[in-house]
Design an enzyme around this catalytic site. Sequence first.
Site, PDB file in Angstrom:
ATOM      1  CG  HIS A 207      -0.252   0.329   2.498  1.00 40.80           C
ATOM      2  ND1 HIS A 207       0.434  -0.621   3.187  1.00 40.80           N
ATOM      3  CD2 HIS A 207      -0.102   1.487   3.190  1.00 40.80           C
ATOM      4  CE1 HIS A 207       0.965  -0.077   4.273  1.00 40.80           C
ATOM      5  NE2 HIS A 207       0.655   1.200   4.307  1.00 40.80           N
TER       6      HIS A 207
HETATM    7  C1  UD1 Z   1      -2.403   5.026   6.003  1.00 37.84           C
HETATM    8  C2  UD1 Z   1      -1.177   5.473   6.802  1.00 37.84           C
HETATM    9  C3  UD1 Z   1      -0.102   4.387   6.736  1.00 37.84           C
HETATM   10  C4  UD1 Z   1      -0.660   3.040   7.160  1.00 37.84           C
HETATM   11  C5  UD1 Z   1      -1.877   2.720   6.292  1.00 37.84           C
HETATM   12  C6  UD1 Z   1      -2.489   1.383   6.632  1.00 37.84           C
HETATM   13  C7  UD1 Z   1      -0.679   7.890   6.825  1.00 37.84           C
HETATM   14  C8  UD1 Z   1       0.212   8.927   6.290  1.00 37.84           C
HETATM   15  N1  UD1 Z   1      -0.583   6.680   6.234  1.00 37.84           N
HETATM   16  O1  UD1 Z   1      -2.042   4.966   4.641  1.00 37.84           O
HETATM   17  O2  UD1 Z   1       0.959   4.735   7.593  1.00 37.84           O
HETATM   18  O3  UD1 Z   1       0.321   2.053   7.014  1.00 37.84           O
HETATM   19  O4  UD1 Z   1      -2.842   3.759   6.474  1.00 37.84           O
HETATM   20  O5  UD1 Z   1      -3.569   1.120   5.804  1.00 37.84           O
HETATM   21  O6  UD1 Z   1      -1.433   8.152   7.734  1.00 37.84           O
HETATM   22  N2  UD1 Z   1      -9.401   4.308   1.590  1.00 37.84           N
HETATM   23  C9  UD1 Z   1     -10.601   3.638   1.493  1.00 37.84           C
HETATM   24  N3  UD1 Z   1     -11.227   3.260   2.631  1.00 37.84           N
HETATM   25  C10 UD1 Z   1     -10.723   3.524   3.850  1.00 37.84           C
HETATM   26  C11 UD1 Z   1      -9.505   4.214   3.950  1.00 37.84           C
HETATM   27  C12 UD1 Z   1      -8.848   4.595   2.810  1.00 37.84           C
HETATM   28  O7  UD1 Z   1     -11.095   3.378   0.408  1.00 37.84           O
HETATM   29  O8  UD1 Z   1     -11.344   3.132   4.850  1.00 37.84           O
HETATM   30  C13 UD1 Z   1      -8.689   4.692   0.360  1.00 37.84           C
HETATM   31  C14 UD1 Z   1      -8.989   6.084  -0.072  1.00 37.84           C
HETATM   32  O9  UD1 Z   1      -9.201   6.059  -1.435  1.00 37.84           O
HETATM   33  C15 UD1 Z   1      -7.731   6.855   0.242  1.00 37.84           C
HETATM   34  C16 UD1 Z   1      -6.669   5.793   0.221  1.00 37.84           C
HETATM   35  O10 UD1 Z   1      -7.307   4.566   0.582  1.00 37.84           O
HETATM   36  O11 UD1 Z   1      -7.465   7.843  -0.707  1.00 37.84           O
HETATM   37  C17 UD1 Z   1      -5.547   6.092   1.176  1.00 37.84           C
HETATM   38  O12 UD1 Z   1      -5.982   6.129   2.516  1.00 37.84           O
HETATM   39  P1  UD1 Z   1      -5.162   6.974   3.621  1.00 37.84           P
HETATM   40  O13 UD1 Z   1      -5.680   6.741   4.968  1.00 37.84           O
HETATM   41  O14 UD1 Z   1      -5.063   8.361   3.184  1.00 37.84           O
HETATM   42  O15 UD1 Z   1      -3.694   6.407   3.562  1.00 37.84           O
HETATM   43  P2  UD1 Z   1      -3.172   4.924   3.508  1.00 37.84           P
HETATM   44  O16 UD1 Z   1      -2.491   4.746   2.238  1.00 37.84           O
HETATM   45  O17 UD1 Z   1      -4.230   3.941   3.890  1.00 37.84           O
END
Ligand code: UD1
Length: 366
Positions: A207
Amino acid sequence: MSTVLYVAGARPNFMKVAAILKAAAGAPFGSELVHSGQHYDFEMSGVFFDELGIPPPVVHLQIGSASHGVQTGRVMAAFEEYVAARGEPPRGIVVVGDVNSTMACALVGVKLGIPVAHVEAGLRSFDRTMPEEINRVVTDAVSDLLLVSEPAGLTNLEREGVAPARVAYVGNVMIDTLVDQLAAARALDVAAGMQLAPRGYAVVTLHRPSNVDVPVRLTALARLLANLATKLAVVFPVHPRTLAKLRELQLEPMLTGAGIRLLAPLGYREFVGLIDDARLVVTDSGGIQEETTFLGIPCITLRSNTERPITMTMGTNRLVGDDLAVAMAEIDAIIAGPTERRTCAIDGWDGHAAERVVTELGRRWV
Ligand code: UD1
């Protein structure tokens, strides 16, 4: 009785606060959970509350996904407003890990003059292109109490000139949850349910922006996985951001065509059960490097650095950097090697770290 607030926002936070909230049940202070809503899908959040018995949050800030600046800013604004609206300020704020919500709430706490404790302090990848590294550095700089999970954390904080009185080695709260849930995870027989032979398959998770947001890198990784699938069954629970990128680049057919099983993100027990029976794990996660080390399952980490070096020096973790030929050679060596698990004992990775966290909070905040 005064109240301590615990903040969780994203998937890797939930297994940490689960252990701490459980240990804090008998503490001489009240404990309330704040959910920032950084992760919001049931598979990324709700399932962990159900499985790990995490009490419902006292507030859900409903932040959702956004750019780093917007997401961090929204958490700060909403958390500050929530704390102010409570009237009596909390006795302290506990943040865990290294996600945007961790840093945002630590900043709010310190600016309001409320003591902040950081659980999993001192970890450093020394790679400032990683958003998590920025979050770790800032959170540690502003937190009053730094609770450390592995020896490198102590060395890093000492090198940064942090006063020893601010630091305590408590061990790894994520391993507490693993110890607590392992029997239930094993009882699920996840591998058998998927017709996978024990030690006969690989588990993949990906991820990190550096792997999934760069098209040439993600395409190369998809080829690596397709190659791996010619040697071993491959199960790949796909993070939502990774799924979006795979679709954008039309890489799903290459993976499924190679026989790779693409799954939705799994619950905690299912995932632990799956890696516990795997021959090897290929990942870019931080926490999975620790979980595989505890379980003694070989782990190939698709990164050039790790903030968790004990997983390499004492555990099963191998960093393979950018060179995917190195990754394949390491994978081949594992497949050709022994199948027995290789466990190790790391100080404070014993199922009781959360109790030590609560003891430290009690010592300083009661
Ligand atoms: C975040 C954390 C990372 C952790 C990871 C675990 C930061 C900077 N990064 O990264 O350290 O290892 O979580 O998963 O805080 N999305 C969904 N559903 C959700 C959550 C996210 O669809 O419930 C999608 C969204 O499209 C979003 C993308 O995932 O744009 C990224 O989510 P985000 O929480 O921003 O960062 P992660 O890459 O998950």
